[in-house]
Design an enzyme around this catalytic site. Structure first.
Site, PDB file in Angstrom:
ATOM      1  N   SER A  82      56.616  18.883  43.452  1.00 36.98           N
ATOM      2  CA  SER A  82      55.423  18.402  44.156  1.00 36.98           C
ATOM      3  C   SER A  82      55.850  17.570  45.360  1.00 36.98           C
ATOM      4  O   SER A  82      56.923  16.959  45.343  1.00 36.98           O
ATOM      5  CB  SER A  82      54.587  17.511  43.231  1.00 36.98           C
ATOM      6  OG  SER A  82      53.605  16.813  43.962  1.00 36.98           O
ATOM      7  N   TYR A 131      54.741  10.501  37.637  1.00 42.58           N
ATOM      8  CA  TYR A 131      54.639  11.905  38.084  1.00 42.58           C
ATOM      9  C   TYR A 131      55.631  12.158  39.225  1.00 42.58           C
ATOM     10  O   TYR A 131      56.342  13.160  39.227  1.00 42.58           O
ATOM     11  CB  TYR A 131      53.197  12.175  38.520  1.00 42.58           C
ATOM     12  CG  TYR A 131      52.922  13.588  38.998  1.00 42.58           C
ATOM     13  CD1 TYR A 131      52.860  14.656  38.106  1.00 42.58           C
ATOM     14  CD2 TYR A 131      52.690  13.850  40.351  1.00 42.58           C
ATOM     15  CE1 TYR A 131      52.582  15.952  38.547  1.00 42.58           C
ATOM     16  CE2 TYR A 131      52.414  15.134  40.807  1.00 42.58           C
ATOM     17  CZ  TYR A 131      52.362  16.178  39.898  1.00 42.58           C
ATOM     18  OH  TYR A 131      52.089  17.459  40.349  1.00 42.58           O
ATOM     19  N   LYS A 176      58.711  14.783  39.082  1.00 45.73           N
ATOM     20  CA  LYS A 176      58.812  15.896  40.032  1.00 45.73           C
ATOM     21  C   LYS A 176      60.077  15.780  40.893  1.00 45.73           C
ATOM     22  O   LYS A 176      60.644  16.800  41.307  1.00 45.73           O
ATOM     23  CB  LYS A 176      57.559  15.968  40.902  1.00 45.73           C
ATOM     24  CG  LYS A 176      56.300  16.404  40.117  1.00 45.73           C
ATOM     25  CD  LYS A 176      56.468  17.766  39.474  1.00 45.73           C
ATOM     26  CE  LYS A 176      55.159  18.359  38.966  1.00 45.73           C
ATOM     27  NZ  LYS A 176      55.346  19.640  38.280  1.00 45.73           N
TER      28      LYS A 176
HETATM   29  P1  NAP Z   1      46.348  23.193  36.192  1.00 51.68           P
HETATM   30  O1  NAP Z   1      45.278  24.088  36.718  1.00 51.68           O
HETATM   31  O2  NAP Z   1      45.958  21.997  35.404  1.00 51.68           O
HETATM   32  O3  NAP Z   1      47.374  24.082  35.363  1.00 51.68           O
HETATM   33  C1  NAP Z   1      48.394  23.526  34.575  1.00 51.68           C
HETATM   34  C2  NAP Z   1      48.465  24.310  33.296  1.00 51.68           C
HETATM   35  O4  NAP Z   1      49.539  23.791  32.494  1.00 51.68           O
HETATM   36  C3  NAP Z   1      47.193  24.180  32.463  1.00 51.68           C
HETATM   37  O5  NAP Z   1      46.803  25.447  31.967  1.00 51.68           O
HETATM   38  C4  NAP Z   1      47.629  23.265  31.333  1.00 51.68           C
HETATM   39  O6  NAP Z   1      46.900  23.462  30.138  1.00 51.68           O
HETATM   40  C5  NAP Z   1      49.060  23.696  31.168  1.00 51.68           C
HETATM   41  N1  NAP Z   1      49.822  22.742  30.377  1.00 51.68           N
HETATM   42  C6  NAP Z   1      49.652  21.395  30.279  1.00 51.68           C
HETATM   43  N2  NAP Z   1      50.531  20.878  29.400  1.00 51.68           N
HETATM   44  C7  NAP Z   1      51.260  21.918  28.931  1.00 51.68           C
HETATM   45  C8  NAP Z   1      52.317  22.036  27.996  1.00 51.68           C
HETATM   46  N3  NAP Z   1      52.778  20.961  27.334  1.00 51.68           N
HETATM   47  N4  NAP Z   1      52.844  23.250  27.745  1.00 51.68           N
HETATM   48  C9  NAP Z   1      52.368  24.352  28.384  1.00 51.68           C
HETATM   49  N5  NAP Z   1      51.365  24.314  29.266  1.00 51.68           N
HETATM   50  C10 NAP Z   1      50.819  23.113  29.548  1.00 51.68           C
HETATM   51  O7  NAP Z   1      47.240  22.638  37.378  1.00 51.68           O
HETATM   52  P2  NAP Z   1      47.868  23.315  38.687  1.00 51.68           P
HETATM   53  O8  NAP Z   1      47.369  22.549  39.822  1.00 51.68           O
HETATM   54  O9  NAP Z   1      47.742  24.782  38.654  1.00 51.68           O
HETATM   55  O10 NAP Z   1      49.384  22.873  38.447  1.00 51.68           O
HETATM   56  C11 NAP Z   1      50.453  23.778  38.286  1.00 51.68           C
HETATM   57  C12 NAP Z   1      51.741  23.066  38.685  1.00 51.68           C
HETATM   58  O11 NAP Z   1      51.697  22.716  40.059  1.00 51.68           O
HETATM   59  C13 NAP Z   1      51.976  21.745  37.937  1.00 51.68           C
HETATM   60  O12 NAP Z   1      53.356  21.620  37.628  1.00 51.68           O
HETATM   61  C14 NAP Z   1      51.580  20.698  38.946  1.00 51.68           C
HETATM   62  O13 NAP Z   1      52.211  19.465  38.712  1.00 51.68           O
HETATM   63  C15 NAP Z   1      52.039  21.358  40.231  1.00 51.68           C
HETATM   64  N6  NAP Z   1      51.413  20.853  41.435  1.00 51.68           N
HETATM   65  C16 NAP Z   1      50.067  20.958  41.633  1.00 51.68           C
HETATM   66  C17 NAP Z   1      49.517  20.472  42.814  1.00 51.68           C
HETATM   67  C18 NAP Z   1      48.028  20.569  43.109  1.00 51.68           C
HETATM   68  O14 NAP Z   1      47.568  19.937  44.076  1.00 51.68           O
HETATM   69  N7  NAP Z   1      47.267  21.306  42.350  1.00 51.68           N
HETATM   70  C19 NAP Z   1      50.342  19.874  43.776  1.00 51.68           C
HETATM   71  C20 NAP Z   1      51.694  19.780  43.536  1.00 51.68           C
HETATM   72  C21 NAP Z   1      52.229  20.285  42.375  1.00 51.68           C
HETATM   73  P3  NAP Z   1      45.630  22.485  29.856  1.00 51.68           P
HETATM   74  O15 NAP Z   1      44.683  22.724  30.974  1.00 51.68           O
HETATM   75  O16 NAP Z   1      45.142  22.961  28.518  1.00 51.68           O
HETATM   76  O17 NAP Z   1      46.192  21.089  29.855  1.00 51.68           O
END
Ligand code: NAP
Length: 252
Positions: free
Chosen positions: A143, A158, A162
């Site tokens: 991130s 966080y 990251k």
């Molecule tokens: P998201 O929609 O919340 O997706 C994350 C997924 O991971 C969810 O399905 C969640 O399930 C699942 N998860 C949580 N804990 C877990 C575990 N222990 N084992 C397996 N799966 C698990 O978020 P996203 O935005 O797509 O994020 C994806 C990645 O991108 C993450 O690593 C996040 O930190 C990174 N990221 C996101 C952003 C942003 O702005 N969106 C920016 C930088 C980095 P539940 O929903 O059931 O918890």
């Protein structure tokens, strides 16, 4: 069809508007058999169903990335079903908007466990197969928070997790490079997903993004495009690298 005959695991791929889902669909469209792994099995099954509708092949798996047992069981299941593992995308992640003084030791451990330990456990579990194949691609989702320190929605824990992902990727990249395995990361900025508890209304999004040179949220598909490049055979001479996908909000 860059990924025909390849098997790709995407963790955290069961979120309906998530980055992992977009990555899983993108791999399937390019011929990969995709393991849709998520702690939420119903979500994983729904994405697997979308892949089937595209004519693709996938396997929905219930996976808590912090559990060694879950990770080992997933790898066994994939090898029994598909016989190989070419790509691992460490996408599962959680965040928590909180200041250090309000962060408990339990908060710290939880954020570290999913974002950082999960990346370690899943990578360690697939590497023996990749070494046997003398081929593998690991791509981590870090991130901008891990590079710039803090973010709008993540606490210091966080950011630390990251940043840890980036350091882990570089060290692992050195260990496995001679076996045909590359380890890279992407560092997204603000992406339109539900990780912040749902998508913000348009006026809030406008305010959030007004200082970003590309003044909008990024899309999960834009992250997926970079992940697929790093996971492709063409990226064989890129390892220990990271790609920023942040609209210019952080440049280094
Ligand atoms: P998201 O929609 O919340 O997706 C994350 C997924 O991971 C969810 O399905 C969640 O399930 C699942 N998860 C949580 N804990 C877990 C575990 N222990 N084992 C397996 N799966 C698990 O978020 P996203 O935005 O797509 O994020 C994806 C990645 O991108 C993450 O690593 C996040 O930190 C990174 N990221 C996101 C952003 C942003 O702005 N969106 C920016 C930088 C980095 P539940 O929903 O059931 O918890």
């Amino acid at each position: 069809m860059r990924f025909s005959n390849q098997v790709a695991i995407v963790t955290g791929a069961g979120s309906a508007r998530g980055i992992g889902r977009s990555i899983a669909l993108a791999f399937a469209k390019e011929g990969a058999r995709v393991v849709v792994a998520d702690v939420n099995l119903d979500g994983a099954k729904a994405v697997s169903e979308e892949i089937a509708q595209l004519g693709g092949k996938s396997l929905a798996v219930k996976l808590d990335v912090t559990s060694e047992e879950d990770v080992a069981a997933m790898v066994d299941q994939i090898l029994a079903e598909f016989g190989r593992i070419d790509i691992l995308v460490n996408n599962a992640g959680i965040t928590q908007p909180i200041k250090v003084l309000d962060t408990t030791a339990e908060d710290w451990d939880r954020i570290m466990a999913v974002n950082l330990k999960g990346t370690f456990l899943c990578s360690r579990a697939v590497i023996p197969t990749m070494i046997k194949q003398q081929y593998g691609r690991i791509v981590n989702i870090s991130s901008v928070s891990g590079k710039r320190g803090g973010g709008v929605f993540g606490g210091a824990h966080y950011s630390a997790a990251k940043a840890g992902v980036l350091g882990f990727a570089k060290a692992l990249a050195r260990e496995v490079a001679a076996d045909g395995i590359t380890v890279n990361s992407v560092a997204p900025g603000l992406i339109a997903t539900d990780i912040r508890g749902g998508l913000e209304p348009e006026d809030v999004q406008k305010e959030m993004t007004k200082d970003i040179p590309v003044p909008r949220l990024g899309t999960p598909e834009e992250v997926a495009a970079a992940v697929l490049f790093l996971a492709s055979p063409e990226a064989a001479y890129i390892t220990g690298e990271e790609i920023d996908i942040n609209g210019g909000s952080h440049m280094d």
